[in-house]
Design a protein around this motif. Structure first.
Motif, PDB file in Angstrom:
ATOM      1  N   VAL A 161      -5.548   3.117   8.803  1.00  0.00           N
ATOM      2  CA  VAL A 161      -6.508   3.922   7.733  1.00  0.00           C
ATOM      3  C   VAL A 161      -5.735   4.946   7.200  1.00  0.00           C
ATOM      4  N   GLY A 162      -4.856   5.994   7.802  1.00  0.00           N
ATOM      5  CA  GLY A 162      -4.164   6.955   7.522  1.00  0.00           C
ATOM      6  C   GLY A 162      -5.032   8.159   8.108  1.00  0.00           C
ATOM      7  N   SER A 163      -4.764   9.384   7.468  1.00  0.00           N
ATOM      8  CA  SER A 163      -5.266  10.447   7.710  1.00  0.00           C
ATOM      9  C   SER A 163      -6.402  11.387   6.971  1.00  0.00           C
ATOM     10  N   GLU A 164      -6.950  10.497   5.982  1.00  0.00           N
ATOM     11  CA  GLU A 164      -7.952  11.037   5.199  1.00  0.00           C
ATOM     12  C   GLU A 164      -9.355  11.016   5.873  1.00  0.00           C
ATOM     13  N   LEU A 165     -10.073  11.995   6.111  1.00  0.00           N
ATOM     14  CA  LEU A 165     -11.128  12.003   6.920  1.00  0.00           C
ATOM     15  C   LEU A 165     -12.313  10.934   6.326  1.00  0.00           C
ATOM     16  N   ALA A 191      -6.805  -4.658  20.226  1.00  0.00           N
ATOM     17  CA  ALA A 191      -6.548  -5.825  19.754  1.00  0.00           C
ATOM     18  C   ALA A 191      -7.517  -6.466  18.570  1.00  0.00           C
ATOM     19  N   THR A 192      -8.647  -6.028  18.896  1.00  0.00           N
ATOM     20  CA  THR A 192     -10.153  -6.135  17.887  1.00  0.00           C
ATOM     21  C   THR A 192      -9.931  -5.253  16.629  1.00  0.00           C
ATOM     22  N   VAL A 193      -9.338  -4.039  16.777  1.00  0.00           N
ATOM     23  CA  VAL A 193      -9.407  -3.242  15.643  1.00  0.00           C
ATOM     24  C   VAL A 193      -8.249  -3.617  14.832  1.00  0.00           C
ATOM     25  N   ARG A 194      -6.992  -4.088  15.367  1.00  0.00           N
ATOM     26  CA  ARG A 194      -5.957  -4.737  14.357  1.00  0.00           C
ATOM     27  C   ARG A 194      -6.302  -5.964  14.086  1.00  0.00           C
ATOM     28  N   ARG A 195      -7.169  -6.813  14.431  1.00  0.00           N
ATOM     29  CA  ARG A 195      -7.598  -8.061  13.976  1.00  0.00           C
ATOM     30  C   ARG A 195      -8.514  -7.738  12.561  1.00  0.00           C
ATOM     31  N   TYR A 196      -9.530  -6.784  12.837  1.00  0.00           N
ATOM     32  CA  TYR A 196     -10.215  -6.634  11.747  1.00  0.00           C
ATOM     33  C   TYR A 196      -9.577  -5.762  10.738  1.00  0.00           C
ATOM     34  N   PHE A 197      -8.539  -4.820  10.844  1.00  0.00           N
ATOM     35  CA  PHE A 197      -8.002  -4.028   9.771  1.00  0.00           C
ATOM     36  C   PHE A 197      -6.436  -4.583   9.279  1.00  0.00           C
ATOM     37  N   SER A 198      -6.471  -5.718   9.769  1.00  0.00           N
ATOM     38  CA  SER A 198      -4.995  -6.234   9.205  1.00  0.00           C
ATOM     39  C   SER A 198      -5.291  -7.720   8.775  1.00  0.00           C
ATOM     40  N   GLY A 199      -4.462  -8.035   7.759  1.00  0.00           N
ATOM     41  CA  GLY A 199      -4.263  -9.543   7.063  1.00  0.00           C
ATOM     42  C   GLY A 199      -3.750 -10.220   8.130  1.00  0.00           C
ATOM     43  N   VAL A 203       1.186  -6.972   7.806  1.00  0.00           N
ATOM     44  CA  VAL A 203       0.564  -6.820   6.527  1.00  0.00           C
ATOM     45  C   VAL A 203      -0.835  -6.037   6.733  1.00  0.00           C
ATOM     46  N   THR A 204      -0.792  -4.849   6.041  1.00  0.00           N
ATOM     47  CA  THR A 204      -2.105  -4.103   6.210  1.00  0.00           C
ATOM     48  C   THR A 204      -2.349  -3.773   4.522  1.00  0.00           C
ATOM     49  N   GLY A 205      -3.729  -3.198   4.333  1.00  0.00           N
ATOM     50  CA  GLY A 205      -3.644  -2.635   3.049  1.00  0.00           C
ATOM     51  C   GLY A 205      -3.077  -1.561   2.648  1.00  0.00           C
ATOM     52  N   PHE A 206      -2.236  -0.787   3.500  1.00  0.00           N
ATOM     53  CA  PHE A 206      -1.583   0.312   3.262  1.00  0.00           C
ATOM     54  C   PHE A 206      -0.059  -0.243   3.051  1.00  0.00           C
ATOM     55  N   ASP A 207       0.386  -1.246   3.580  1.00  0.00           N
ATOM     56  CA  ASP A 207       1.726  -2.074   3.196  1.00  0.00           C
ATOM     57  C   ASP A 207       1.533  -2.273   1.848  1.00  0.00           C
ATOM     58  N   LEU A 232      -8.890  -9.603   5.340  1.00  0.00           N
ATOM     59  CA  LEU A 232      -8.853  -8.238   4.978  1.00  0.00           C
ATOM     60  C   LEU A 232      -9.955  -7.905   3.933  1.00  0.00           C
ATOM     61  N   ASP A 233     -10.788  -6.899   4.375  1.00  0.00           N
ATOM     62  CA  ASP A 233     -11.754  -6.835   3.260  1.00  0.00           C
ATOM     63  C   ASP A 233     -11.448  -6.173   1.718  1.00  0.00           C
ATOM     64  N   PRO A 234     -11.721  -6.527   0.886  1.00  0.00           N
ATOM     65  CA  PRO A 234     -11.313  -5.874  -0.470  1.00  0.00           C
ATOM     66  C   PRO A 234     -11.677  -4.417  -0.657  1.00  0.00           C
ATOM     67  N   VAL A 235     -12.470  -4.089  -0.047  1.00  0.00           N
ATOM     68  CA  VAL A 235     -13.062  -2.714   0.081  1.00  0.00           C
ATOM     69  C   VAL A 235     -11.895  -1.767   0.660  1.00  0.00           C
ATOM     70  N   LEU A 236     -11.341  -2.215   1.794  1.00  0.00           N
ATOM     71  CA  LEU A 236     -10.506  -1.694   2.308  1.00  0.00           C
ATOM     72  C   LEU A 236      -8.896  -1.562   1.690  1.00  0.00           C
ATOM     73  N   VAL A 237      -8.891  -2.607   0.861  1.00  0.00           N
ATOM     74  CA  VAL A 237      -7.478  -2.708   0.001  1.00  0.00           C
ATOM     75  C   VAL A 237      -7.755  -1.644  -1.102  1.00  0.00           C
ATOM     76  N   VAL A 238      -8.785  -1.451  -1.575  1.00  0.00           N
ATOM     77  CA  VAL A 238      -9.084  -0.428  -2.883  1.00  0.00           C
ATOM     78  C   VAL A 238      -8.957   0.681  -2.288  1.00  0.00           C
ATOM     79  N   ALA A 239      -9.490   0.897  -0.925  1.00  0.00           N
ATOM     80  CA  ALA A 239      -9.372   2.205  -0.429  1.00  0.00           C
ATOM     81  C   ALA A 239      -8.012   2.568  -0.100  1.00  0.00           C
ATOM     82  N   ALA A 240      -7.122   1.798   0.234  1.00  0.00           N
ATOM     83  CA  ALA A 240      -5.796   2.037   0.631  1.00  0.00           C
ATOM     84  C   ALA A 240      -4.913   2.371  -0.723  1.00  0.00           C
ATOM     85  N   LEU A 241      -5.231   1.570  -1.801  1.00  0.00           N
ATOM     86  CA  LEU A 241      -4.977   1.934  -2.948  1.00  0.00           C
ATOM     87  C   LEU A 241      -4.813   3.363  -3.399  1.00  0.00           C
ATOM     88  N   GLY A 242      -6.137   3.744  -3.313  1.00  0.00           N
ATOM     89  CA  GLY A 242      -6.623   5.045  -3.880  1.00  0.00           C
ATOM     90  C   GLY A 242      -6.097   6.155  -3.085  1.00  0.00           C
TER      91      GLY A 242
END
Length: 327
Positions: A161-165, A191-199, A203-207, A232-242
């Protein structure tokens, strides 16, 4: 409950929570409390006089004053006089983002014994302290939600996700929902986190946000399709773009300086500063504004305002990448 509170710092999420917490405390004591929230620079002295006047029904009033611009002498003096009125029936919350803006008002709050709340967040933290802060923030968010994460899982959330709170807080809420919340049992593992936050692992939303910010339309769209197929949830993709567009804009406005110095000022890792500087080559203030608008439209659609979130996020990725390529 205290009559005068000074909130300092420019971390938007923490400031929002601090104000909400104070208001909630007063509302718990009086559900009819009157809450007024104002940018001080736009206030007229007469408005402050009205705010200080007790209501006909005598309910508690909470006035939030935000010092985000230079004050002229008349408004400043009116605010200083208004602070003296804080007490029974009138609670005043002064929000100060830092710097010298409104310094006399801040000094007056401190001299009056105001309760103080620091909302500086990650601003000015060096990379080691920044990492410690972010880890503690994620652990605290998950603990409040009633979910435990292993140390590796905490790091995986930050990596994804990065460093933005604000985005970390949203990701924690999403993770809580995805894993079944407090019913999940033991701590959530990496492993669970990486499964939920990665395509896919690579490849992640931030890539794909990086590819879009670089103006590489074809690569961004390919990675988007891989990520979406992987769940990967489209919401997280949009958050990464923003987030990446905001980073590019912040680095652009920071001027010259070493990545370490700029990073300390902006609360970013030096690597993120270097990356944003490379991406800046394809952007202008006008195209950045257009890209932010495209992401805002997509954000509204993927959060329920549209009928096809996948189409919305694909359109946003394409628009951002084409703008980043100067088209």
């Amino acid at each position: 409950m205290v009559p005068l509170t000074l909130i300092t710092g420019d971390e938007e999420l923490l400031v929002t929570r601090a104000v909400a917490s104070i208001v909630a405390e007063f509302r718990a004591a009086d559900p009819d409390v009157d809450v007024c929230d104002h940018e001080v620079a736009s206030l007229e002295p007469a408005t402050l006089l009205d705010l200080a006047t007790p209501s006909l029904f005598g309910e508690q009033r909470v006035v939030v004053l935000r010092l985000d611009a230079k004050l002229d002498d008349v408004v400043r003096d009116a605010v200083l006089a208004f602070l003296d009125l804080a007490g029974a029936g009138l609670a005043v919350v002064v929000v100060h983002p830092g710097g010298n803006t409104g310094k006399r008002v801040v000094d007056a709050c401190k001299a009056a014994g105001a309760a103080t709340v620091s909302c500086s967040g990650t601003t000015g933290l060096k990379s080691t302290k920044l990492a410690e802060y972010l880890h503690e923030f994620v652990r605290s968010e998950m603990s409040q939600l009633g979910l435990r994460l292993s140390p590796g899982a905490v790091g995986a959330v930050i990596d994804a996700v990065g460093s933005e709170l604000r985005e970390l807080a949203a990701a924690c809420s999403q993770l809580y929902a995805d894993t079944g919340g407090a019913d999940a049992g033991g701590p959530v593992e990496e492993a669970t986190v990486r499964r939920y936050f990665s395509g896919r692992a690579e490849v992640t939303g931030f890539d794909l946000a990086d590819r879009a910010a670089e103006g590489n339309t074809s690569a961004a769209l390919v990675e988007l399709r891989i990520a979406l197929l992987g769940g990967l949830d489209p919401v997280l993709v949009v958050a990464a773009l923003g987030r990446q567009l905001r980073t590019v804009a912040r680095v652009a406005s920071a001027g010259r300086g070493s990545p370490d110095d700029i990073g300390r000022r902006l609360g970013l890792h030096p690597y993120a500063v270097k990356k944003a500087r490379k991406q800046l080559l394809g952007w202008t203030p006008e195209t950045l504004t257009s890209a932010h608008a495209a992401v805002a439209d997509a954000d509204a659609e993927v959060k329920g305002g549209g009928t096809d979130p996948v189409f919305a996020v694909e359109r946003a990725v394409r628009q951002v990448a084409e703008l980043g390529a100067g088209r």
